[in-house]
Design an enzyme around this catalytic site. Structure first.
Site, PDB file in Angstrom:
ATOM      1  N   CYS A  11       0.837  -1.205   0.000  1.00 40.43           N
ATOM      2  CA  CYS A  11       0.000   0.000   0.000  1.00 40.43           C
ATOM      3  C   CYS A  11       0.873   1.255   0.000  1.00 40.43           C
ATOM      4  O   CYS A  11       1.716   1.433   0.884  1.00 40.43           O
ATOM      5  CB  CYS A  11      -0.897  -0.022   1.237  1.00 40.43           C
ATOM      6  SG  CYS A  11      -1.794   1.513   1.524  1.00 40.43           S
ATOM      7  N   SER A  12       0.661   2.130  -0.967  1.00 40.23           N
ATOM      8  CA  SER A  12       1.488   3.337  -1.067  1.00 40.23           C
ATOM      9  C   SER A  12       1.305   4.246   0.151  1.00 40.23           C
ATOM     10  O   SER A  12       2.271   4.837   0.637  1.00 40.23           O
ATOM     11  CB  SER A  12       1.183   4.097  -2.359  1.00 40.23           C
ATOM     12  OG  SER A  12      -0.150   4.581  -2.354  1.00 40.23           O
TER      13      SER A  12
END
Length: 114
Positions: A11-12
Site C-alpha cells: 500500500c502506497s
C-alpha cells in the site's frame, strides 16, 4: 515508548506513513497485519484510541466487504469480528504509541501520535 505500525508494504499510503515516521527519527515496530492479523480485542482497543466506530476503520470498497454483505450490518461486534477474520478489511496504516492511535489517511496524520 514503542511506536507500532499496522503496515501493508503493498500500500502506497502505508509506505508513505512508514517513511514519514523514519524521517522523524522513529523506527517503528512493523506489524504486517495481513500476515499477523490483530485480534478482536486489539481492534476494539484501536477503535477506542481512535474514537471511531468500526465501519470507519473498514475498507468499504474492498471486494470482501461486498461479498460478506457488510454494508447492511449494524452490529458493531459483527463488524469487528469480520475485520479480525478478514484483515484485508482494515484500513491502513494504523500507528500506535502508548494510549494514542492514528489512522494514516492522509499519511501525515500518523505524526499526531509522536
Amino acid at each position: 515508548m514503542t511506536v507500532t505500525i499496522w503496515h501493508n508494504p503493498r500500500c502506497s499510503k502505508s509506505r508513505q506513513a512508514l517513511q514519514l515516521l523514519r524521517d522523524n527519527g522513529v523506527e517503528p515496530e512493523i506489524v504486517e497485519y495481513l500476515k499477523t492479523p490483530p485480534s478482536e480485542a486489539e481492534i476494539r482497543a484501536v477503535l477506542d484510541k481512535l474514537g471511531i466506530e468500526p465501519r470507519a476503520l473498514m475498507r468499504t470498497k474492498e471486494k470482501t466487504y461486498k461479498e460478506l454483505g457488510l454494508a447492511g450490518v449494524t452490529d458493531n461486534d459483527k463488524l469487528v469480528a469480520a475485520m479480525a477474520e478478514n484483515p484485508v478489511l482494515i484500513e491502513r496504516p494504523v500507528v500506535l504509541k502508548g494510549g494514542k492511535a492514528a489512522l494514516g489517511r492522509p499519511p501525515e496524520d500518523v505524526l499526531k501520535v509522536l
